[in-house]
Design a protein around this motif. Structure first.
Motif, PDB file in Angstrom:
ATOM      1  N   VAL A   1       0.838  -1.199   0.000  1.00 29.80           N
ATOM      2  CA  VAL A   1       0.000   0.000   0.000  1.00 29.80           C
ATOM      3  C   VAL A   1       0.874   1.251   0.000  1.00 29.80           C
ATOM      4  CG1 VAL A   1      -1.600   1.355   1.427  1.00 29.80           C
ATOM      5  CG2 VAL A   1      -2.029  -1.065   1.034  1.00 29.80           C
ATOM      6  N   GLU A   2       1.920   1.250   0.808  1.00 29.12           N
ATOM      7  CA  GLU A   2       2.837   2.394   0.848  1.00 29.12           C
ATOM      8  C   GLU A   2       3.539   2.571  -0.492  1.00 29.12           C
ATOM      9  OE1 GLU A   2       5.449   1.647   4.134  1.00 29.12           O
ATOM     10  OE2 GLU A   2       3.911   2.063   5.628  1.00 29.12           O
ATOM     11  N   LEU A   3       3.976   1.476  -1.082  1.00 30.52           N
ATOM     12  CA  LEU A   3       4.643   1.531  -2.384  1.00 30.52           C
ATOM     13  C   LEU A   3       3.692   2.030  -3.459  1.00 30.52           C
ATOM     14  CD1 LEU A   3       7.141   0.991  -4.105  1.00 30.52           C
ATOM     15  CD2 LEU A   3       6.370  -1.377  -4.340  1.00 30.52           C
ATOM     16  N   LEU A   4       2.461   1.576  -3.425  1.00 29.21           N
ATOM     17  CA  LEU A   4       1.464   2.028  -4.394  1.00 29.21           C
ATOM     18  C   LEU A   4       1.236   3.529  -4.260  1.00 29.21           C
ATOM     19  CD1 LEU A   4      -0.674   1.483  -6.565  1.00 29.21           C
ATOM     20  CD2 LEU A   4      -2.279   0.980  -4.704  1.00 29.21           C
ATOM     21  N   ALA A   5       1.116   4.021  -3.043  1.00 29.69           N
ATOM     22  CA  ALA A   5       0.911   5.462  -2.833  1.00 29.69           C
ATOM     23  C   ALA A   5       2.101   6.259  -3.360  1.00 29.69           C
ATOM     24  CB  ALA A   5       0.691   5.746  -1.349  1.00 29.69           C
ATOM     25  N   LYS A   6       3.317   5.795  -3.086  1.00 29.26           N
ATOM     26  CA  LYS A   6       4.507   6.483  -3.593  1.00 29.26           C
ATOM     27  C   LYS A   6       4.543   6.450  -5.119  1.00 29.26           C
ATOM     28  CE  LYS A   6       7.506   5.672   0.388  1.00 29.26           C
ATOM     29  NZ  LYS A   6       8.696   4.971   0.885  1.00 29.26           N
ATOM     30  N   THR A   7       4.223   5.317  -5.698  1.00 28.67           N
ATOM     31  CA  THR A   7       4.231   5.164  -7.151  1.00 28.67           C
ATOM     32  C   THR A   7       3.197   6.082  -7.795  1.00 28.67           C
ATOM     33  OG1 THR A   7       4.953   2.876  -6.924  1.00 28.67           O
ATOM     34  CG2 THR A   7       4.007   3.497  -9.041  1.00 28.67           C
ATOM     35  N   GLN A   8       2.016   6.151  -7.205  1.00 33.47           N
ATOM     36  CA  GLN A   8       0.982   7.036  -7.742  1.00 33.47           C
ATOM     37  C   GLN A   8       1.415   8.498  -7.657  1.00 33.47           C
ATOM     38  OE1 GLN A   8      -2.384   5.688  -5.415  1.00 33.47           O
ATOM     39  NE2 GLN A   8      -3.139   4.418  -7.093  1.00 33.47           N
ATOM     40  N   GLN A   9       2.057   8.874  -6.561  1.00 31.76           N
ATOM     41  CA  GLN A   9       2.542  10.248  -6.416  1.00 31.76           C
ATOM     42  C   GLN A   9       3.626  10.548  -7.449  1.00 31.76           C
ATOM     43  OE1 GLN A   9       1.305  12.755  -4.416  1.00 31.76           O
ATOM     44  NE2 GLN A   9       2.646  13.966  -5.716  1.00 31.76           N
ATOM     45  N   GLN A  10       4.524   9.595  -7.660  1.00 31.02           N
ATOM     46  CA  GLN A  10       5.572   9.787  -8.664  1.00 31.02           C
ATOM     47  C   GLN A  10       4.968   9.906 -10.060  1.00 31.02           C
ATOM     48  OE1 GLN A  10       8.156   6.438  -7.988  1.00 31.02           O
ATOM     49  NE2 GLN A  10       9.410   7.530  -6.493  1.00 31.02           N
ATOM     50  N   ALA A  11       3.953   9.109 -10.344  1.00 31.10           N
ATOM     51  CA  ALA A  11       3.295   9.174 -11.650  1.00 31.10           C
ATOM     52  C   ALA A  11       2.636  10.544 -11.839  1.00 31.10           C
ATOM     53  CB  ALA A  11       2.260   8.063 -11.784  1.00 31.10           C
ATOM     54  N   THR A  12       2.008  11.058 -10.794  1.00 25.60           N
ATOM     55  CA  THR A  12       1.396  12.388 -10.853  1.00 25.60           C
ATOM     56  C   THR A  12       2.458  13.457 -11.085  1.00 25.60           C
ATOM     57  OG1 THR A  12      -0.399  11.685  -9.395  1.00 25.60           O
ATOM     58  CG2 THR A  12      -0.011  14.054  -9.574  1.00 25.60           C
ATOM     59  N   ASP A  13       3.565  13.353 -10.354  1.00 20.88           N
ATOM     60  CA  ASP A  13       4.663  14.318 -10.512  1.00 20.88           C
ATOM     61  C   ASP A  13       5.240  14.266 -11.922  1.00 20.88           C
ATOM     62  OD1 ASP A  13       4.243  14.959  -7.854  1.00 20.88           O
ATOM     63  OD2 ASP A  13       6.009  13.863  -7.121  1.00 20.88           O
ATOM     64  N   LEU A  14       5.457  13.060 -12.433  1.00 20.29           N
ATOM     65  CA  LEU A  14       5.998  12.910 -13.784  1.00 20.29           C
ATOM     66  C   LEU A  14       5.037  13.452 -14.835  1.00 20.29           C
ATOM     67  CD1 LEU A  14       7.689   9.394 -13.661  1.00 20.29           C
ATOM     68  CD2 LEU A  14       8.814  11.605 -13.943  1.00 20.29           C
ATOM     69  N   ARG A  15       3.751  13.235 -14.649  1.00 23.55           N
ATOM     70  CA  ARG A  15       2.759  13.741 -15.592  1.00 23.55           C
ATOM     71  C   ARG A  15       2.818  15.265 -15.630  1.00 23.55           C
ATOM     72  NH1 ARG A  15       1.254  13.266 -20.072  1.00 23.55           N
ATOM     73  NH2 ARG A  15       1.211  11.068 -19.682  1.00 23.55           N
ATOM     74  N   LYS A  16       2.961  15.891 -14.456  1.00 26.16           N
ATOM     75  CA  LYS A  16       3.052  17.353 -14.396  1.00 26.16           C
ATOM     76  C   LYS A  16       4.306  17.841 -15.116  1.00 26.16           C
ATOM     77  CE  LYS A  16       2.934  21.343 -11.311  1.00 26.16           C
ATOM     78  NZ  LYS A  16       3.416  22.140 -12.385  1.00 26.16           N
ATOM     79  N   VAL A  17       5.426  17.165 -14.883  1.00 26.03           N
ATOM     80  CA  VAL A  17       6.669  17.556 -15.557  1.00 26.03           C
ATOM     81  C   VAL A  17       6.523  17.406 -17.073  1.00 26.03           C
ATOM     82  CG1 VAL A  17       9.093  16.904 -15.901  1.00 26.03           C
ATOM     83  CG2 VAL A  17       8.173  17.089 -13.591  1.00 26.03           C
ATOM     84  N   LEU A  18       5.937  16.295 -17.508  1.00 24.64           N
ATOM     85  CA  LEU A  18       5.738  16.086 -18.948  1.00 24.64           C
ATOM     86  C   LEU A  18       4.815  17.148 -19.537  1.00 24.64           C
ATOM     87  CD1 LEU A  18       5.457  12.201 -19.202  1.00 24.64           C
ATOM     88  CD2 LEU A  18       7.298  13.656 -20.047  1.00 24.64           C
ATOM     89  N   ASP A  19       3.755  17.488 -18.807  1.00 26.69           N
ATOM     90  CA  ASP A  19       2.842  18.530 -19.281  1.00 26.69           C
ATOM     91  C   ASP A  19       3.570  19.864 -19.392  1.00 26.69           C
ATOM     92  OD1 ASP A  19       0.794  16.690 -19.423  1.00 26.69           O
ATOM     93  OD2 ASP A  19      -0.149  17.310 -17.539  1.00 26.69           O
ATOM     94  N   ASP A  20       4.401  20.172 -18.399  1.00 25.29           N
ATOM     95  CA  ASP A  20       5.175  21.417 -18.433  1.00 25.29           C
ATOM     96  C   ASP A  20       6.146  21.424 -19.610  1.00 25.29           C
ATOM     97  OD1 ASP A  20       3.824  22.206 -16.166  1.00 25.29           O
ATOM     98  OD2 ASP A  20       5.513  21.850 -14.788  1.00 25.29           O
ATOM     99  N   LEU A  21       6.816  20.290 -19.840  1.00 24.20           N
ATOM    100  CA  LEU A  21       7.747  20.190 -20.962  1.00 24.20           C
ATOM    101  C   LEU A  21       7.018  20.330 -22.294  1.00 24.20           C
ATOM    102  CD1 LEU A  21      10.171  17.352 -19.843  1.00 24.20           C
ATOM    103  CD2 LEU A  21      10.718  19.769 -20.134  1.00 24.20           C
ATOM    104  N   GLN A  22       5.855  19.731 -22.368  1.00 23.90           N
ATOM    105  CA  GLN A  22       5.069  19.825 -23.591  1.00 23.90           C
ATOM    106  C   GLN A  22       4.667  21.271 -23.838  1.00 23.90           C
ATOM    107  OE1 GLN A  22       1.649  17.247 -23.442  1.00 23.90           O
ATOM    108  NE2 GLN A  22       2.281  16.166 -25.266  1.00 23.90           N
ATOM    109  N   ALA A  23       4.230  21.950 -22.788  1.00 29.82           N
ATOM    110  CA  ALA A  23       3.848  23.353 -22.919  1.00 29.82           C
ATOM    111  C   ALA A  23       5.045  24.190 -23.343  1.00 29.82           C
ATOM    112  CB  ALA A  23       3.266  23.868 -21.605  1.00 29.82           C
ATOM    113  N   THR A  24       6.208  23.906 -22.759  1.00 30.19           N
ATOM    114  CA  THR A  24       7.423  24.624 -23.121  1.00 30.19           C
ATOM    115  C   THR A  24       7.763  24.373 -24.587  1.00 30.19           C
ATOM    116  OG1 THR A  24       8.243  24.454 -20.862  1.00 30.19           O
ATOM    117  CG2 THR A  24       9.861  24.920 -22.554  1.00 30.19           C
ATOM    118  N   GLY A  25       7.638  23.143 -25.020  1.00 28.11           N
ATOM    119  CA  GLY A  25       7.895  22.805 -26.419  1.00 28.11           C
ATOM    120  C   GLY A  25       6.934  23.516 -27.357  1.00 28.11           C
TER     121      GLY A  25
END
Length: 89
Positions: free
Chosen positions: A35-59
């Motif tokens: 459960v702890e690993l799943l929560a961390k993984t979901q948070q990392q996925a959310t963080d990565l999605r935000k970074v990708l969205d920011d990079l896409q916007a920058t592009g």
């Protein structure tokens, strides 16, 4: 912490009872870790999605600026000036 009680009377815990409860405790521990690993993984996925969205916007902004600069260059060409130079002796 895992606790097991028998309130009706004192209980003598057999080794099989202790082994069974130990196995349950181990499985619960694994489940909690997952459960702890799943929560961390979901948070990392959310963080990565935000970074990708920011990079896409920058592009996209970069592509827009490139197009603007290209249009500005085209509008600032001095073809008329070059033509006048060619006509002079």
């Amino acid at each position: 912490m895992l606790a097991a009680y028998q309130h009706s009377e004192p209980r003598h815990w057999d080794s099989s009872d202790i082994k069974f409860l130990t196995q349950i405790a181990a499985q619960l521990g694994v489940a909690l870790q997952q459960v702890e690993l799943l929560a961390k993984t979901q948070q990392q996925a959310t963080d990565l999605r935000k970074v990708l969205d920011d990079l896409q916007a920058t592009g996209q902004q970069k592509q827009f600026l490139i197009k603007v600069v290209e249009k500005m260059r085209k509008s600032l060409t001095f073809t008329g000036y070059d033509h006048d130079l060619e006509e002079r002796p």
